[in-house]
Design a protein around this motif. Structure first.
Motif, PDB file in Angstrom:
ATOM      1  N   ILE A  55    -101.538   4.218 -70.149  1.00  0.00           N
ATOM      2  CA  ILE A  55    -102.277   5.298 -70.797  1.00  0.00           C
ATOM      3  C   ILE A  55    -101.570   6.618 -70.545  1.00  0.00           C
ATOM      4  O   ILE A  55    -101.216   6.943 -69.405  1.00  0.00           O
ATOM      5  N   HIS A  56    -101.353   7.364 -71.601  1.00  0.00           N
ATOM      6  CA  HIS A  56    -100.774   8.698 -71.494  1.00  0.00           C
ATOM      7  C   HIS A  56    -101.896   9.727 -71.541  1.00  0.00           C
ATOM      8  O   HIS A  56    -102.646   9.802 -72.522  1.00  0.00           O
ATOM      9  N   LEU A  57    -102.031  10.505 -70.461  1.00  0.00           N
ATOM     10  CA  LEU A  57    -103.057  11.532 -70.387  1.00  0.00           C
ATOM     11  C   LEU A  57    -102.412  12.898 -70.586  1.00  0.00           C
ATOM     12  O   LEU A  57    -101.526  13.285 -69.816  1.00  0.00           O
ATOM     13  N   PRO A  58    -102.833  13.665 -71.589  1.00  0.00           N
ATOM     14  CA  PRO A  58    -102.287  15.005 -71.804  1.00  0.00           C
ATOM     15  C   PRO A  58    -102.772  15.965 -70.722  1.00  0.00           C
ATOM     16  O   PRO A  58    -103.644  15.617 -69.908  1.00  0.00           O
ATOM     17  N   VAL A  85     -99.151  12.356 -57.051  1.00  0.00           N
ATOM     18  CA  VAL A  85     -99.780  13.611 -56.617  1.00  0.00           C
ATOM     19  C   VAL A  85    -100.256  14.367 -57.856  1.00  0.00           C
ATOM     20  O   VAL A  85     -99.478  14.634 -58.777  1.00  0.00           O
ATOM     21  N   VAL A  86    -101.546  14.710 -57.876  1.00  0.00           N
ATOM     22  CA  VAL A  86    -102.160  15.393 -59.019  1.00  0.00           C
ATOM     23  C   VAL A  86    -102.861  16.649 -58.516  1.00  0.00           C
ATOM     24  O   VAL A  86    -103.655  16.591 -57.569  1.00  0.00           O
ATOM     25  N   ASP A  87    -102.573  17.781 -59.134  1.00  0.00           N
ATOM     26  CA  ASP A  87    -103.262  19.030 -58.816  1.00  0.00           C
ATOM     27  C   ASP A  87    -104.573  19.061 -59.597  1.00  0.00           C
ATOM     28  O   ASP A  87    -104.598  19.372 -60.786  1.00  0.00           O
ATOM     29  N   VAL A  88    -105.662  18.724 -58.920  1.00  0.00           N
ATOM     30  CA  VAL A  88    -106.955  18.624 -59.601  1.00  0.00           C
ATOM     31  C   VAL A  88    -107.563  19.997 -59.886  1.00  0.00           C
ATOM     32  O   VAL A  88    -108.530  20.097 -60.647  1.00  0.00           O
ATOM     33  N   GLU A  89    -107.027  21.062 -59.284  1.00  0.00           N
ATOM     34  CA  GLU A  89    -107.567  22.400 -59.483  1.00  0.00           C
ATOM     35  C   GLU A  89    -106.863  23.163 -60.609  1.00  0.00           C
ATOM     36  O   GLU A  89    -107.344  24.209 -61.034  1.00  0.00           O
ATOM     37  N   ALA A  90    -105.738  22.656 -61.072  1.00  0.00           N
ATOM     38  CA  ALA A  90    -104.956  23.384 -62.070  1.00  0.00           C
ATOM     39  C   ALA A  90    -105.684  23.409 -63.416  1.00  0.00           C
ATOM     40  O   ALA A  90    -106.259  22.407 -63.837  1.00  0.00           O
ATOM     41  N   PRO A  91    -105.666  24.550 -64.114  1.00  0.00           N
ATOM     42  CA  PRO A  91    -106.211  24.583 -65.477  1.00  0.00           C
ATOM     43  C   PRO A  91    -105.284  23.866 -66.448  1.00  0.00           C
ATOM     44  O   PRO A  91    -104.149  23.506 -66.099  1.00  0.00           O
ATOM     45  N   GLU A  92    -105.769  23.675 -67.647  1.00  0.00           N
ATOM     46  CA  GLU A  92    -105.005  22.902 -68.646  1.00  0.00           C
ATOM     47  C   GLU A  92    -103.636  23.501 -68.924  1.00  0.00           C
ATOM     48  O   GLU A  92    -102.646  22.777 -69.057  1.00  0.00           O
ATOM     49  N   TYR A  93    -103.520  24.826 -68.985  1.00  0.00           N
ATOM     50  CA  TYR A  93    -102.262  25.465 -69.355  1.00  0.00           C
ATOM     51  C   TYR A  93    -101.237  25.478 -68.226  1.00  0.00           C
ATOM     52  O   TYR A  93    -100.097  25.880 -68.436  1.00  0.00           O
ATOM     53  N   LEU A  94    -101.622  25.045 -67.008  1.00  0.00           N
ATOM     54  CA  LEU A  94    -100.680  24.942 -65.898  1.00  0.00           C
ATOM     55  C   LEU A  94    -100.469  23.494 -65.452  1.00  0.00           C
ATOM     56  O   LEU A  94     -99.703  23.251 -64.524  1.00  0.00           O
ATOM     57  N   ALA A  95    -101.134  22.558 -66.090  1.00  0.00           N
ATOM     58  CA  ALA A  95    -101.062  21.154 -65.694  1.00  0.00           C
ATOM     59  C   ALA A  95     -99.955  20.437 -66.458  1.00  0.00           C
ATOM     60  O   ALA A  95     -99.384  20.963 -67.414  1.00  0.00           O
ATOM     61  N   THR A  96     -99.647  19.232 -66.023  1.00  0.00           N
ATOM     62  CA  THR A  96     -98.634  18.393 -66.660  1.00  0.00           C
ATOM     63  C   THR A  96     -99.261  17.074 -67.111  1.00  0.00           C
ATOM     64  O   THR A  96    -100.378  16.733 -66.722  1.00  0.00           O
ATOM     65  N   VAL A 136    -109.059  17.544 -76.815  1.00  0.00           N
ATOM     66  CA  VAL A 136    -108.018  16.815 -76.083  1.00  0.00           C
ATOM     67  C   VAL A 136    -107.862  15.458 -76.749  1.00  0.00           C
ATOM     68  O   VAL A 136    -108.819  14.684 -76.831  1.00  0.00           O
ATOM     69  N   ILE A 137    -106.659  15.178 -77.222  1.00  0.00           N
ATOM     70  CA  ILE A 137    -106.413  13.954 -77.988  1.00  0.00           C
ATOM     71  C   ILE A 137    -105.780  12.896 -77.081  1.00  0.00           C
ATOM     72  O   ILE A 137    -104.753  13.137 -76.454  1.00  0.00           O
ATOM     73  N   GLU A 187    -106.213   7.363 -82.171  1.00  0.00           N
ATOM     74  CA  GLU A 187    -106.440   8.362 -81.130  1.00  0.00           C
ATOM     75  C   GLU A 187    -107.931   8.535 -80.869  1.00  0.00           C
ATOM     76  O   GLU A 187    -108.781   8.185 -81.694  1.00  0.00           O
ATOM     77  N   LEU A 188    -108.222   9.057 -79.690  1.00  0.00           N
ATOM     78  CA  LEU A 188    -109.591   9.341 -79.277  1.00  0.00           C
ATOM     79  C   LEU A 188    -109.654  10.828 -78.928  1.00  0.00           C
ATOM     80  O   LEU A 188    -108.764  11.350 -78.261  1.00  0.00           O
ATOM     81  N   ILE A 189    -110.676  11.522 -79.382  1.00  0.00           N
ATOM     82  CA  ILE A 189    -110.770  12.967 -79.201  1.00  0.00           C
ATOM     83  C   ILE A 189    -111.868  13.287 -78.192  1.00  0.00           C
ATOM     84  O   ILE A 189    -113.013  12.860 -78.349  1.00  0.00           O
ATOM     85  N   LEU A 190    -111.478  14.019 -77.156  1.00  0.00           N
ATOM     86  CA  LEU A 190    -112.418  14.489 -76.142  1.00  0.00           C
ATOM     87  C   LEU A 190    -112.682  15.973 -76.388  1.00  0.00           C
ATOM     88  O   LEU A 190    -111.750  16.776 -76.470  1.00  0.00           O
ATOM     89  N   GLN A 191    -113.952  16.339 -76.504  1.00  0.00           N
ATOM     90  CA  GLN A 191    -114.357  17.721 -76.734  1.00  0.00           C
ATOM     91  C   GLN A 191    -114.773  18.356 -75.408  1.00  0.00           C
ATOM     92  O   GLN A 191    -115.692  17.876 -74.744  1.00  0.00           O
ATOM     93  N   ILE A 192    -114.078  19.438 -75.033  1.00  0.00           N
ATOM     94  CA  ILE A 192    -114.339  20.127 -73.772  1.00  0.00           C
ATOM     95  C   ILE A 192    -114.860  21.530 -74.078  1.00  0.00           C
ATOM     96  O   ILE A 192    -114.214  22.288 -74.814  1.00  0.00           O
ATOM     97  N   PRO A 193    -116.016  21.905 -73.534  1.00  0.00           N
ATOM     98  CA  PRO A 193    -116.543  23.249 -73.796  1.00  0.00           C
ATOM     99  C   PRO A 193    -115.667  24.333 -73.168  1.00  0.00           C
ATOM    100  O   PRO A 193    -115.179  24.178 -72.038  1.00  0.00           O
TER     101      PRO A 193
END
Length: 235
Positions: A55-58, A85-96, A136-137, A187-193
């Protein structure tokens, strides 16, 4: 030439008989990604083999390594994170991006079916101009099979570069193979507020006011009930 072409088409059709579906359970930022695979004609050859979904997670979604480790200790799920290692605190625009190899368990209601659930979490996004939701696709996962006795037909597989052991009892290295399949949906679309930019000033003002008010109440409580002299509080 026609019979050969027909035979090749029949083989490809048989290989693509496998299907994969994914579904998001629960609501909000904390969801469960349910992956289901039906191998179809390939399932007869894959009996006793390990089946997994790559699974590829954006950047807009992630897996918590600590939560995953806890689930694996209780045999509730099994997966490999890349990177670990995953930075769980990073926002979307700083994550990989993340890659997850999710081991699937046989479905007792279907001899050719496999399924597994993976807890995923949405990341915070930048405030938007108009829409109150970020999309998020999630692409359809890749189906992998690991058979240590090389039983799968060569027409229905291709080697996959996966550095992970099979989930079976055999601890010796095995070759993972990618299985040709047809996704139920691409694809599956996740809606995030998300917040709106025009509300930024109001949110900052309320936050500052709440911070000052709470700090004042805490200071007043310390001076009233703490073991300090009035001179110390005035200083």
């Amino acid at each position: 030439m026609t019979p050969s072409f027909c035979a090749l088409s029949d083989v490809q059709a048989a290989c693509q008989d496998a299907t994969v579906t994914q579904e998001l359970l629960k609501e909000g930022f904390h969801r469960d990604l349910l992956v289901k695979v039906e191998l179809g004609a390939v399932g007869e050859e894959a009996q006793g083999c390990a089946v997994a979904a790559r699974i590829h997670l954006p950047p807009g979604i992630y897996v918590d390594p600590d939560e995953l480790a806890s689930l694996q200790q209780h045999n509730l799920t099994k997966a490999v994170l890349i990177p670990e290692v995953v930075d769980v605190e990073a926002p979307e625009y700083l994550a990989t991006d993340l890659l997850v190899l999710l081991y699937l368990e046989p479905d007792p209601r279907c001899s050719r079916c496999f399924r597994a659930a993976l807890p995923v979490h949405g990341r915070y996004h930048r405030p938007a101009e108009e829409s109150e939701e970020a999309l998020v696709i999630l692409k359809s996962p890749e189906v992998l099979v690991c058979c240590c006795d090389d039983r799968l037909s060569a027409e229905c597989r291709k080697p996959a570069e996966v550095e992970a052991p099979c989930s079976g009892g055999n601890v010796s290295p095995c070759q993972w193979y990618s299985i040709t399949h047809k996704p139920a949906s691409e694809e599956l679309i996740l809606q995030i507020p998300v917040g709106l930019r025009q509300h930024s000033s109001f949110v900052c003002a309320v936050t500052l006011l709440a911070t000052v008010l709470c700090s004042s109440l805490i200071l007043a409580a310390v001076c009233r009930y703490g073991h300090f002299s009035p001179v110390t509080c005035l200083e």
